[in-house]
Write a protein that holds these residues in place. Structure first.
Motif, short mmCIF file in Angstrom:
data_model
loop_
_atom_site.label_atom_id
_atom_site.label_comp_id
_atom_site.label_asym_id
_atom_site.label_seq_id
_atom_site.Cartn_x
_atom_site.Cartn_y
_atom_site.Cartn_z
N TRP A 61 -34.37 23.04 -10.01
CA TRP A 61 -34.41 22.65 -11.41
C TRP A 61 -33.35 23.38 -12.23
CZ3 TRP A 61 -35.11 27.17 -13.89
CH2 TRP A 61 -35.81 28.18 -13.22
N ARG B 22 -34.32 20.56 -22.01
CA ARG B 22 -34.21 19.46 -21.04
C ARG B 22 -34.25 20.05 -19.64
NH1 ARG B 22 -28.88 15.80 -19.78
NH2 ARG B 22 -29.88 14.30 -18.35
N THR C 289 -33.82 19.29 -15.70
CA THR C 289 -33.19 18.32 -14.80
C THR C 289 -33.20 18.87 -13.38
OG1 THR C 289 -31.00 19.25 -15.22
CG2 THR C 289 -31.69 17.41 -16.61
N GLU D 218 -37.57 15.90 -13.83
CA GLU D 218 -36.99 15.48 -15.10
C GLU D 218 -38.06 15.56 -16.18
OE1 GLU D 218 -33.89 14.46 -15.75
OE2 GLU D 218 -33.09 14.47 -13.70
#
Length: 644
Positions: A50, A93, A95, A99
């Motif tokens: 991540w 955020r 990713t 997600e």
């Protein structure tokens, strides 16, 4: 068979290369920070990769990347003041193999309170009922109230005196033998009376005005005089003549706003650079911006001949000089569209003159050698330049050095030491290299004995360019020309039209002459009689900014003239400032204030901002206390008493 299926499903949960993720509900949809810090728990499979990215510059994450479950530390950091609002929100955020977006909330606590003046006269005095001498008035008295009255003191009784033809007696005081005459041509009458042997003296019946702030055209744009309280300089009486040597590019003697404020060629002013060489070919015009003769002795005319970097608004030395001594009042304009009053120098109403000493050429560059020669010469120490012995007939009490180099110089530091040993105050620019060389020392400001001056902007924050190091002694406004009107306005010269003008500059070069002027004013007023006394007075009264006590950004604080001179100021508005997890300056409206703070411990200072610079200066009535702000909706601090 059932056992195999169960094992297969468990493997899928922790398998990243197949893209099978931990359930989305294991990631929180939002995180609430407690104060400036918080955490985000990532509950994912052990092989899930991540990355966390912040959409907001004020929010940082540690770590930002990883594999498997992790508790990520969140931290809020604001470069400036927070907006006065109930809550800050940001987004993260996530990713990689997972997600998601996470809302981050930073709730602020509503803090309220009141402020009252506890001084005895508070009930009867307000800022709306200021005495007339504190209102903005002209510093230049008008010649006469009516324009046609003459005061005469006769040696004999008025009845025995022959009155000039065309004059009329308006009044007569028999006790003082004072007669007031009126005439359609008072100047001619005055001349005749002064030739009359029966007249002891005669003069125009002029007027006096309440002393106050100047009315020069550009004075309202000189915000820096308000930031340091120099706007109230008219309250002080100055009697002792003082000389400030400006070691710089030279100065334009023909600038009308500097008339009478400069020592002239032949009175000690000197050019250590020398004039440009004549053209090699006789038919070519002379270029005053050309290179001077190498190793020449210089000359006694330090007029700034040109400025290659700013031809239409040049002369660094003239700009520095104007900050110190530009005149108040009107003058004959240099052209039909030129100003007739300009701006004012900080020491405009004191008998302070500038001794121009040119060491910088038309490109703004000079040598260590010439600076050292000029410093010694300014202090009254004999020097030798290219075999020529030079002795200054007007030794300076203060030397202003709005120049510098990041390279150490023995010759400059030895010259500073020699001047200081003679009781001369050496004031130098801390430097404008903080962006490119953070913390670097700049010389001669970093030389032992020199007073190193940093720069602040319009908001009383250290300027982005201002050097920050252990040698900084004090701060003064240096401005920021990227902000409209945010630079330091002073006298300059247009070499294209050959006319005087005024320009905004910024830098520690502009902060330095304000400190030099303050030291000169301390000596001229008699508040200090020695260099040490003058510096102690200015230093001890500075408004502490930044970390408590001396720090590398502001030194001992921001220049504060009312605190140094003990001026009585009109009562200002109340101001509340808080420093802790964040810093906040809060205006007080109708005795009440309200703001929003991050939870934490704060130092609160409430004051009456008499100088009007949005700071709690030394000498202003104030109160200080510690405040603990815990999480919650509202904290009421009650009524704060501010007194003398």
């Amino acid at each position: 068979m059932r056992l195999y299926i169960l094992v297969f499903l468990l493997l899928l949960v922790g398998c990243s290369n197949q893209g099978v993720l931990a359930p989305a509900h294991t990631l929180p949809e939002e995180v609430v920070l407690e104060g400036l810090e918080g955490s985000l728990a990532l509950r994912v499979g052990s092989n899930v990769a991540w990355r966390v990215e912040s959409y907001n510059t004020w929010l940082s994450t540690t770590p930002a990347t990883g594999i498997g479950p992790k508790v990520i530390q969140l931290k809020a950091k604001f470069l400036g003041e927070l907006q006065n609002q109930p809550e800050y929100t940001g987004s993260l955020r996530i990713t990689g193999d997972v997600e998601a977006e996470v809302l981050v909330r930073l709730p602020l606590v509503r803090v309220t309170g009141g402020v009252e003046d506890s001084s005895p006269a508070a009930a009867s005095v307000s800022s709306s009922s200021l005495p007339s001498q504190l209102q903005r008035t002209s510093s230049t008295p008008t010649p006469s109230a009516t324009g046609d009255e003459i005061l005469v003191k006769y040696r004999t009784d008025l009845r025995a005196a022959a009155l000039p033809e065309g004059s009329r007696v308006l009044s007569h005081d028999r006790i003082s033998r004072l007669t007031k005459l009126q005439s359609p041509n008072p100047q001619a009458l005055l001349e005749r009376l002064r030739l009359d042997p029966s007249v002891e003296w005669a003069e125009i019946n002029g007027t006096v005005t309440a002393q106050g702030e100047p009315t020069d055209q550009f004075y309202p744009q000189q915000w820096y005089l308000r930031a340091t309280g120099a706007r109230f300089a008219y309250q002080q009486t100055y009697t002792t003549p003082i000389t400030v040597a400006v070691v710089d590019t030279g100065v334009r003697y023909d600038h009308p706003d500097l008339a009478g404020r400069l020592w002239q060629p032949g009175e000690g002013a000197y050019d250590f650079v020398g004039d440009a060489l004549p053209p090699e070919e006789p038919n070519k015009p002379y270029d005053p911006c050309g290179q001077p003769a190498p190793d020449g002795p210089g000359d006694n005319d330090p007029t700034d001949p040109c400025d290659l970097s700013a031809k239409d608004k040049g002369s660094h030395g003239t700009h520095v000089t104007g900050i110190i001594v530009a005149n108040a009042g009107t003058f004959v304009p240099a052209c039909p569209t030129c100003t007739d009053s300009g701006m004012v120098g900080q020491a405009h109403n004191a008998p302070i003159k500038v001794l121009p000493l040119r060491v910088l050429d038309s490109s703004g560059n000079g040598t260590f050698e010439d600076v050292a020669l000029a410093v010694r010469y300014a202090a009254g120490i004999p020097v030798e330049k290219s075999g020529q012995l030079l002795q200054n007939p007007r030794p300076a009490q203060i030397i202003n050095l709005s120049l510098g180099s990041v390279a150490y110089s023995n010759v400059m530091c030895e010259a500073v030491a020699d001047a200081v040993a003679r009781g001369v105050l050496v004031v130098a620019a801390a430097g404008n290299f903080q962006s490119s060389s953070p913390g670097a020392k700049v010389y001669p400001a970093a030389c032992p004995g020199a007073i190193s001056v940093a720069a602040t902007d319009q908001y009383n924050q250290v300027a982005y360019y201002s050097q920050q190091n252990s040698e900084v002694d004090i701060a003064a406004p240096g401005g920021n020309t990227a902000i409209s009107g945010g630079g330091i306005l002073s006298t300059t010269w247009n070499y294209t039209t050959n006319l005087p003008n005024y320009t905004f500059y910024m830098g520690t070069s502009q902060a330095t002459p304000q400190v030099a002027a303050a030291l000169a004013m301390a000596l001229s007023s008699g508040r200090a009689s020695t260099a040490t006394e003058a510096w102690n007075l200015i230093r001890s009264s500075a408004t502490d900014l930044g970390a408590p006590g001396r720090d590398d950004a502001y030194g001992y604080g921001l220049l504060n003239l009312p605190g140094a001179f003990g001026w009585t100021l009109p009562r200002g508005e109340f101001l509340v400032s808080l420093s802790g997890p964040i810093a906040r300056r809060v205006p007080v409206v109708n005795g009440r204030f309200e703001t929003f703070l991050v939870p934490g411990r704060y130092t609160m200072v409430a004051c009456r901002d008499d100088s009007g610079n949005s700071l709690c200066d030394s000498g202003e009535p104030k109160m200080e206390r510690q405040v603990q702000v815990n999480g919650g909706n509202t904290l009421d601090l009650g009524t704060i008493q501010v007194g003398p």
